[in-house]
Design a protein around this motif. Structure first.
Motif, PDB file in Angstrom:
ATOM      1  N   SER A 158     -12.335   1.281  -5.809  1.00 61.16           N
ATOM      2  CA  SER A 158     -11.993   2.058  -4.625  1.00 61.16           C
ATOM      3  C   SER A 158     -12.713   1.533  -3.397  1.00 61.16           C
ATOM      4  O   SER A 158     -13.697   0.793  -3.498  1.00 61.16           O
ATOM      5  CB  SER A 158     -12.355   3.532  -4.826  1.00 61.16           C
ATOM      6  N   GLN A 209      -3.904   8.265   4.583  1.00 59.78           N
ATOM      7  CA  GLN A 209      -3.884   7.668   3.238  1.00 59.78           C
ATOM      8  C   GLN A 209      -4.042   6.161   3.251  1.00 59.78           C
ATOM      9  O   GLN A 209      -3.878   5.518   2.236  1.00 59.78           O
ATOM     10  CB  GLN A 209      -2.579   8.026   2.524  1.00 59.78           C
ATOM     11  N   ASP A 266       1.621  -0.484  -6.314  1.00 62.01           N
ATOM     12  CA  ASP A 266       1.168   0.817  -6.799  1.00 62.01           C
ATOM     13  C   ASP A 266       2.215   1.921  -6.669  1.00 62.01           C
ATOM     14  O   ASP A 266       2.156   2.915  -7.381  1.00 62.01           O
ATOM     15  CB  ASP A 266      -0.095   1.230  -6.033  1.00 62.01           C
ATOM     16  N   ILE A 267       3.157   1.765  -5.732  1.00 62.18           N
ATOM     17  CA  ILE A 267       4.113   2.842  -5.467  1.00 62.18           C
ATOM     18  C   ILE A 267       5.533   2.289  -5.368  1.00 62.18           C
ATOM     19  O   ILE A 267       6.260   2.566  -4.427  1.00 62.18           O
ATOM     20  CB  ILE A 267       3.737   3.626  -4.187  1.00 62.18           C
ATOM     21  N   TYR A 300       3.820  -2.792   2.436  1.00 60.39           N
ATOM     22  CA  TYR A 300       2.931  -1.641   2.344  1.00 60.39           C
ATOM     23  C   TYR A 300       3.588  -0.427   2.988  1.00 60.39           C
ATOM     24  O   TYR A 300       4.366  -0.551   3.941  1.00 60.39           O
ATOM     25  CB  TYR A 300       1.612  -1.899   3.087  1.00 60.39           C
ATOM     26  N   ARG A 301       3.202   0.710   2.482  1.00 57.79           N
ATOM     27  CA  ARG A 301       3.615   1.971   3.086  1.00 57.79           C
ATOM     28  C   ARG A 301       2.359   2.625   3.662  1.00 57.79           C
ATOM     29  O   ARG A 301       1.306   2.658   3.008  1.00 57.79           O
ATOM     30  CB  ARG A 301       4.246   2.867   2.031  1.00 57.79           C
ATOM     31  N   GLN A 302       2.488   3.166   4.875  1.00 59.00           N
ATOM     32  CA  GLN A 302       1.359   3.827   5.521  1.00 59.00           C
ATOM     33  C   GLN A 302       1.719   5.263   5.847  1.00 59.00           C
ATOM     34  O   GLN A 302       2.714   5.526   6.535  1.00 59.00           O
ATOM     35  CB  GLN A 302       0.947   3.097   6.808  1.00 59.00           C
ATOM     36  N   LYS A 342      -3.810  -8.965  -3.932  1.00 55.73           N
ATOM     37  CA  LYS A 342      -3.627  -7.565  -3.569  1.00 55.73           C
ATOM     38  C   LYS A 342      -4.821  -7.048  -2.785  1.00 55.73           C
ATOM     39  O   LYS A 342      -5.963  -7.246  -3.175  1.00 55.73           O
ATOM     40  CB  LYS A 342      -3.442  -6.762  -4.854  1.00 55.73           C
ATOM     41  N   GLN A 346      -9.168   4.583   3.767  1.00 59.13           N
ATOM     42  CA  GLN A 346      -8.267   5.535   4.415  1.00 59.13           C
ATOM     43  C   GLN A 346      -8.239   5.388   5.931  1.00 59.13           C
ATOM     44  O   GLN A 346      -7.378   5.974   6.581  1.00 59.13           O
ATOM     45  CB  GLN A 346      -8.666   6.960   4.041  1.00 59.13           C
ATOM     46  N   ARG A 384      -0.694   1.569   1.184  1.00 63.30           N
ATOM     47  CA  ARG A 384      -0.481   1.439  -0.252  1.00 63.30           C
ATOM     48  C   ARG A 384       0.580   0.369  -0.512  1.00 63.30           C
ATOM     49  O   ARG A 384       1.609   0.330   0.154  1.00 63.30           O
ATOM     50  CB  ARG A 384      -0.054   2.784  -0.837  1.00 63.30           C
ATOM     51  N   LEU A 385       0.333  -0.436  -1.514  1.00 60.44           N
ATOM     52  CA  LEU A 385       1.188  -1.579  -1.803  1.00 60.44           C
ATOM     53  C   LEU A 385       2.443  -1.153  -2.556  1.00 60.44           C
ATOM     54  O   LEU A 385       2.355  -0.493  -3.594  1.00 60.44           O
ATOM     55  CB  LEU A 385       0.402  -2.598  -2.621  1.00 60.44           C
ATOM     56  N   ILE A 436      -6.850  -3.721  -1.295  1.00 60.75           N
ATOM     57  CA  ILE A 436      -7.073  -2.284  -1.436  1.00 60.75           C
ATOM     58  C   ILE A 436      -7.670  -1.794  -0.129  1.00 60.75           C
ATOM     59  O   ILE A 436      -8.706  -2.313   0.316  1.00 60.75           O
ATOM     60  CB  ILE A 436      -8.030  -1.971  -2.597  1.00 60.75           C
TER      61      ILE A 436
END
Lengths: 115, 115
Positions: free
Chosen positions: A3, B41, B59-60, B35-37, A102, A107, B44-45, A104
């Motif tokens: 994380s 949050q 991940d999504i 990616y989605r934002q 990838k 936030q 996210r990939l 990570i």
């Protein structure tokens, strides 16, 4: 679990004041480390990155970051903030053990600059 | 100028409709990412591709599909199976190497809204 944590969701500083944005990561080995900045409605711009070597990294726009292995941190700093620095800042890591590239992301921290 | 372009800047989706977001890069990068934002949050990939005609789920990935027929292009389709598609979508690209020391560069983003 792996994380990235940016403890401060929102920070307000006065123009001309110094700035430090915190980033902590949780990984088994030191990952590759990045800071990006995003202006409203825009894409992300790379500020700086750390792969290896000198733990104090210089970036664009007068930003620097220091990697501290003992604290699993990669904090972003700027000695004197300008009004144009108001934006959202993202810390990101890429595990060295991964061959996917990838990233990570944390936030994000929103920076507001007071005149 | 070298860079990443995304189109359209804004996209509206009706219920049950598939929509496709475009991402093009002229940086000669091998790898591309979506990616989605969402607010609060981070990023996210969704999917990534390291080479033409090959891509991997992130991940999504549920409710999304991609293709990589050309090195320069990596379109993302948001299908009707994605029940909450309202978000800011960012495309990125990077060189590819076995060292893992790649830096991702981002496009300006597409904001998808549901009517």
């Amino acid at each position: 679990a792996q994380s990235v944590t940016q403890p401060d969701i929102h920070i307000t500083v006065s123009e001309g004041a110094s700035l430090e944005l915190r980033c902590n990561y949780s990984y088994g080995a030191t990952p590759y480390l990045f800071w990006y900045v995003q202006s409203p409605g825009q894409g992300l711009q790379l500020l700086l990155k750390y792969f290896s070597g000198d733990t104090l990294v210089q970036g664009i726009k007068g930003f620097e970051a220091e990697f501290k292995r003992s604290q699993s941190s990669f904090n972003l700093r700027k000695p004197s903030v300008h009004w144009s620095d108001a934006a959202e800042y993202f810390c990101a890591v890429a595990p060295r053990s991964s061959n996917t590239g990838k990233l990570i992301f944390g936030q994000g921290t929103t920076l507001q600059v007071k005149p | 100028d070298g860079g990443i372009t995304q189109s359209p800047k804004y996209l509206f989706r009706k219920e049950g409709q598939n929509v496709t977001l475009s991402c093009e890069q002229n940086l000669n990068h091998d790898a591309m990412y979506w990616y989605r934002q969402d607010p609060g949050q981070g990023l996210r990939l969704i999917y990534y591709s390291q080479i033409v005609n090959d891509f991997q789920k992130g991940d999504i990935a549920e409710g999304y599909s991609v293709s990589r027929e050309k090195k320069e292009s990596f379109p993302l389709t948001v299908t009707s199976a994605q029940k909450n598609p309202t978000a800011f979508y960012l495309c990125a690209s990077s060189p590819w190497s076995t060292s893992g020391e790649e830096t991702q560069y981002f496009g300006p983003g597409t904001r998808l809204l549901v009517l």
